[in-house]
Design an enzyme around this catalytic site. Sequence first.
Site, short mmCIF file in Angstrom:
data_model
loop_
_atom_site.label_atom_id
_atom_site.label_comp_id
_atom_site.label_asym_id
_atom_site.label_seq_id
_atom_site.Cartn_x
_atom_site.Cartn_y
_atom_site.Cartn_z
N ASP A 12 0.83 -1.22 0.00
CA ASP A 12 0.00 0.00 0.00
C ASP A 12 0.86 1.26 0.00
O ASP A 12 0.47 2.28 0.56
CB ASP A 12 -0.95 0.05 1.22
CG ASP A 12 -1.74 -1.23 1.37
OD1 ASP A 12 -2.26 -1.71 0.35
OD2 ASP A 12 -1.83 -1.75 2.49
N LYS A 15 2.05 2.28 -4.90
CA LYS A 15 2.77 1.78 -6.09
C LYS A 15 1.98 2.04 -7.36
O LYS A 15 2.55 2.35 -8.39
CB LYS A 15 3.03 0.27 -5.95
CG LYS A 15 4.02 -0.07 -4.86
CD LYS A 15 4.22 -1.57 -4.75
CE LYS A 15 2.98 -2.33 -4.35
NZ LYS A 15 2.45 -2.00 -3.02
N LYS A 17 0.16 4.41 -8.45
CA LYS A 17 0.39 5.71 -9.09
C LYS A 17 1.76 5.75 -9.78
O LYS A 17 1.89 6.23 -10.90
CB LYS A 17 0.28 6.84 -8.06
CG LYS A 17 0.72 8.15 -8.66
CD LYS A 17 0.54 9.35 -7.81
CE LYS A 17 1.34 10.48 -8.46
NZ LYS A 17 1.15 11.75 -7.83
N GLY A 39 -4.09 -4.53 -4.55
CA GLY A 39 -5.08 -3.56 -4.98
C GLY A 39 -4.40 -2.26 -5.32
O GLY A 39 -4.12 -1.45 -4.46
N HIS A 40 -4.08 -2.08 -6.57
CA HIS A 40 -3.44 -0.83 -6.99
C HIS A 40 -4.49 0.20 -7.36
O HIS A 40 -5.45 -0.10 -8.05
CB HIS A 40 -2.54 -1.08 -8.20
CG HIS A 40 -1.32 -1.85 -7.85
ND1 HIS A 40 -0.57 -2.53 -8.78
CD2 HIS A 40 -0.72 -2.05 -6.68
CE1 HIS A 40 0.44 -3.11 -8.18
NE2 HIS A 40 0.37 -2.84 -6.90
N THR A 41 -4.26 1.41 -6.89
CA THR A 41 -5.22 2.46 -7.18
C THR A 41 -4.57 3.49 -8.09
O THR A 41 -3.48 3.96 -7.81
CB THR A 41 -5.63 3.17 -5.87
OG1 THR A 41 -5.92 2.15 -4.91
CG2 THR A 41 -6.84 4.05 -6.06
N THR A 128 -6.35 -12.06 3.22
CA THR A 128 -7.53 -11.44 2.58
C THR A 128 -8.60 -12.48 2.23
O THR A 128 -9.62 -12.15 1.66
CB THR A 128 -7.12 -10.69 1.30
OG1 THR A 128 -6.37 -11.58 0.47
CG2 THR A 128 -6.30 -9.46 1.60
N ARG A 142 3.12 -29.27 -5.55
CA ARG A 142 3.01 -29.88 -6.89
C ARG A 142 1.68 -30.55 -7.15
O ARG A 142 1.59 -31.57 -7.82
CB ARG A 142 4.19 -30.86 -7.12
CG ARG A 142 5.51 -30.13 -7.18
CD ARG A 142 6.67 -31.00 -6.92
NE ARG A 142 6.64 -31.53 -5.56
CZ ARG A 142 7.53 -32.37 -5.07
NH1 ARG A 142 8.49 -32.81 -5.83
NH2 ARG A 142 7.45 -32.78 -3.82
N GLN A 223 2.10 -5.90 -3.16
CA GLN A 223 2.46 -5.95 -1.72
C GLN A 223 3.80 -5.24 -1.50
O GLN A 223 4.13 -4.35 -2.27
CB GLN A 223 2.49 -7.38 -1.20
CG GLN A 223 1.11 -8.04 -1.09
CD GLN A 223 0.77 -8.89 -2.29
OE1 GLN A 223 1.60 -9.44 -2.95
NE2 GLN A 223 -0.52 -9.01 -2.58
N THR A 302 -10.13 -4.87 0.85
CA THR A 302 -10.96 -5.39 1.94
C THR A 302 -11.66 -4.30 2.75
O THR A 302 -12.55 -4.61 3.53
CB THR A 302 -10.06 -6.16 2.94
OG1 THR A 302 -9.06 -5.24 3.42
CG2 THR A 302 -9.37 -7.35 2.30
N LEU A 333 3.54 12.33 0.52
CA LEU A 333 4.28 13.32 1.31
C LEU A 333 3.30 14.38 1.83
O LEU A 333 3.45 14.89 2.94
CB LEU A 333 5.36 13.97 0.42
CG LEU A 333 6.35 14.89 1.12
CD1 LEU A 333 7.19 14.12 2.14
CD2 LEU A 333 7.27 15.56 0.11
N ASP A 334 2.28 14.69 1.02
CA ASP A 334 1.28 15.71 1.38
C ASP A 334 0.52 15.37 2.66
O ASP A 334 -0.02 16.26 3.33
CB ASP A 334 0.30 15.92 0.23
CG ASP A 334 -0.35 14.62 -0.21
OD1 ASP A 334 0.39 13.70 -0.59
OD2 ASP A 334 -1.59 14.50 -0.12
N GLY A 416 0.13 13.98 -4.06
CA GLY A 416 -1.30 13.89 -4.29
C GLY A 416 -1.57 12.71 -5.19
O GLY A 416 -0.65 12.20 -5.83
#
Length: 433
Positions: A12, A15, A17, A39-41, A128, A142, A223, A302, A333-334, A416
């Site tokens: 989280d 990544k 962005k 879960g990439h946003t 999850t 296997r 991750q 989740t 950073l913001d 941002g």
Amino acid sequence: MNIVLVGTQWGDEGKGKIIDLLSEDANIIVRYQGGNNAGHTVMIGDEEFILHLIPSGILRSSKECVIGNGVVVDPKALLEEIQMLRGKKIDIGPHNLHISKSANVIMPYHKLTERLKEEETIGRIGTTRRGIGPAYLDKAGRVGVRMVDLLSKTQLAWKLKRHLDEINLILQKVYGEEGLSYEQLMEEYLKYGRELKDYIKDTASLLNCAIKKNKNILFEGAQGTMLDVDHGTYPFVTSSNTTAGGACTGAGVGPTKIDEVVGVMKAYTTRVGEGPFPTEVKGEMADKLRNAGPVGEYGRSTGRPRRCGWLDMVVVRRSVLINGIDFLAITRLDILDDLDKIYICNKYKYKNTYIYDFPEELEILQDCVPVYEEMKGWEIPTPEIRDFEKLPEKAKEYIARIEELAGVKIGILSIGPKRSQTIRREKVSTAKK
Ligand code: GDP
């Protein structure tokens, strides 16, 4: 130029962005581990896209995306994600999405056994519950089903028959559940095979062929380093190698073909689920970090609130080491803009000594007390700043201190969620050098 991007903390890190930014110069974007527990946003304009399995490069036209052999694929979730993206007018099909024949398949019994195990009070690790761990367990044991098996009735029958009896025995005898029907599984998974047939390919060949043609490849890690099955805070980790080396095994590309490793770090630290987190803060400060900014610290997949804490440079330094990171990208950073004081942990106090290297023993980690350096906050909004020199002096000091403690430069700063809210200091891109 081939770049591996990894998370340096517990995931989280934002990544999604950074992957989106770097994929501008890439021809192919590859997922190499994990499953739909990631879960990439990505924010494009005012629209938010959350991707769980498909590389976020799919959001840019003319890019190709690969789901490598190291990923575990839930075909149902994959088909739903394809539909979701089509619904948002994203061009997606076998021409730009390639799935490895060798990727292991998440089956319903993986999800079921994981849920049953997590319901036990002892041994919970906070998964999850999407069946990722049990699917990797079968892979290593296997007895896994691979994507290519969904294309062959005889292969799928052979694999399922030999494994399902054992699974059903465990479900019935250990958990008192009903077993799963072989016929139903055959029918459902052969149907997925028919639907995904054109996507399933030899992606290792495809990638190596592209490398020969000097295409630019971006390998996107899911991750974070501290969740790596070997190098993370075991056993509170994910089931795959999230670190840079995982890109090679998880995509079938040799280490000699990787040119650069980029580490993404959040300006503070978060963690979802159980497990050690030395710089965790609780109470008002945690709520402040969790709820600042346009999107708070709640799990993408989740909705779970994330544990929050100060930046831990012992962790980041370990990541730089394990991944061979060339550059860091700092995100969110913001979120620190309003704070009058900011803390960085550079070492742990353990009994009567100081520890600078992340300890591998949980017992030691448990008793480590973070030692903080206090820095003055900048208390000036940063989201509209586009030039590094125009950042508040105190923010620049924070960045300089991180670079000093990490031993590598910060090439990208994110202030941002939007693409435009980015400051690039050094050229970190997949463009040919
Ligand atoms: P990932 O799994 O590493 O991609 O992380 P997440 O999906 O949890 O993304 C972090 C969240 O922060 C997303 O909602 C992003 O849109 C957002 N984000 C990314 N970079 C920044 C940033 O610099 N500032 C703020 N405020 N939000 C960001």
